[in-house]
Design an enzyme around this catalytic site. Sequence first.
Site, PDB file in Angstrom:
ATOM      1  N   ASP A   1      20.502  27.872  55.597  1.00 36.79           N
ATOM      2  CA  ASP A   1      21.321  28.676  55.424  1.00 36.79           C
ATOM      3  C   ASP A   1      21.491  29.743  56.854  1.00 36.79           C
ATOM      4  O   ASP A   1      20.352  30.877  57.042  1.00 36.79           O
ATOM      5  CB  ASP A   1      22.250  28.974  54.213  1.00 36.79           C
ATOM      6  CG  ASP A   1      23.434  28.254  54.399  1.00 36.79           C
ATOM      7  OD1 ASP A   1      24.164  26.930  53.883  1.00 36.79           O
ATOM      8  OD2 ASP A   1      24.572  29.052  54.621  1.00 36.79           O
TER       9      ASP A   1
ATOM     10  N   ASP B   1      24.219  18.519  55.363  1.00 34.35           N
ATOM     11  CA  ASP B   1      25.277  18.453  54.400  1.00 34.35           C
ATOM     12  C   ASP B   1      26.312  19.356  55.186  1.00 34.35           C
ATOM     13  O   ASP B   1      26.468  19.930  54.550  1.00 34.35           O
ATOM     14  CB  ASP B   1      24.904  18.899  52.803  1.00 34.35           C
ATOM     15  CG  ASP B   1      26.414  19.027  52.313  1.00 34.35           C
ATOM     16  OD1 ASP B   1      27.207  18.330  52.237  1.00 34.35           O
ATOM     17  OD2 ASP B   1      26.543  19.608  51.852  1.00 34.35           O
TER      18      ASP B   1
ATOM     19  N   CYS C   1      31.641  16.110  53.197  1.00 40.62           N
ATOM     20  CA  CYS C   1      33.083  15.686  51.759  1.00 40.62           C
ATOM     21  C   CYS C   1      34.199  15.662  52.489  1.00 40.62           C
ATOM     22  O   CYS C   1      35.181  15.836  51.682  1.00 40.62           O
ATOM     23  CB  CYS C   1      32.631  16.572  50.333  1.00 40.62           C
ATOM     24  SG  CYS C   1      32.975  18.420  50.879  1.00 40.62           S
TER      25      CYS C   1
END
Length: 404
Positions: A258, A303, A356
């Site tokens: 990250d 993601d 998402c």
Amino acid sequence: MNSKIKLHRNLIIGLHKALEESFFEPNKYADKVLERTLKFNKKWGSKDRGFVSESFYEIIRWKNQLEFFANRKLSPESINVLIATYLLRNKIELQPFPEFEKVYIKKIKDRFKLPFPTLAIKYSIPEWMQMVLESELGDEWSHEMKALNTPAQTIIRANSLKITAEELKEVLMVENIIVNFIKGYKNALIMEEKKNIFKTQAFKDGLFEIQDASSQRVGEFADVKPGMRVIDSCAGAGGKTLHLAALMENKGLIIAMDIHEWKLQTLKQRARRNGAYNIQTKVIEDSKTLKRLENSADRVLIDAPCSGLGVLRRNPDAKWKLNEEFINRVKEEQRQILQNHSKLVRKDGILVYATCSILPSENTLQVEKFLNENSNYQLIEEKKLMPSVCGFDGFYMAKLLRTN
């Protein structure tokens, strides 16, 4: 909402403060604001806390409708009017508190009978968002928005490194937490009623994590096996990383990456609690971090950062914080991440791209664009989880095979 609830003035004061913070202070997210509000008001009983929590989220969710009924735009000065409108809509009698002095009850009740002038008001979203949803989803947008306006239930994932879903159900029952199985989901359990499960011994022992059923599909979709070398490219605080570790039975290696070190620190703490020992964290400092990992992974999970339009059920404040400019920016970011992180996959390895979001421009169209520019990849499978169909969060995932 229980219409017979006895309202105390300090509940209205607490609710007002939380709404003001969430709507008018920059970078304040609803879940954290509510958490702090409940922590600060230790004397509230469980019914009081339930009332404040539900009212807080429902006022945020239905802001447009409440403004219409109150005939007032939301401002720091009109928060109490919107609270009163929400209470009246739920047939809760207003107490003679000073906060409700300027509320014209009859006028508000009369407006309850009026039809909504626009669909943006009916579904309580900004007009620009209605236009985006309509242009990308066609007539289906209203079905999705209806589903996204339904409050999210709390779903947990049994940590299979320590316990089965069946065993966890029994353990939680002892702690007075009732959960039920979800058909077709191996480790997902749904809570019967909202409770603070972070205080349970089962949580402290790392027996479960809160994770929506759709989010749990992503880990399964990645088809990881024990012993593999896996990179979780946008790991964040590690919800999906921990699921991957469980699916790999702690064997092999997961490199969780990250750009934010503090998120990876949270992941480390969660991994210790979960008993997940095959995770290595790595901060993405520059392009060299990625360069050193090229052609090395059996699986790469992206993601990706996204609009989050698939998770409005649990983050209704995002409706009012998002804007079109942000969505356009994030689409460019997705394109770059796909391009750069796809190089980490070895030949015959698999890249999984997930969001998402329910917007095709962030999902199918991004993958199509990537495949047009990268002939060494082919699409194996894609999955669209739409809230109106699955009943859970909206997610998209695509599985891409690197052929050379």
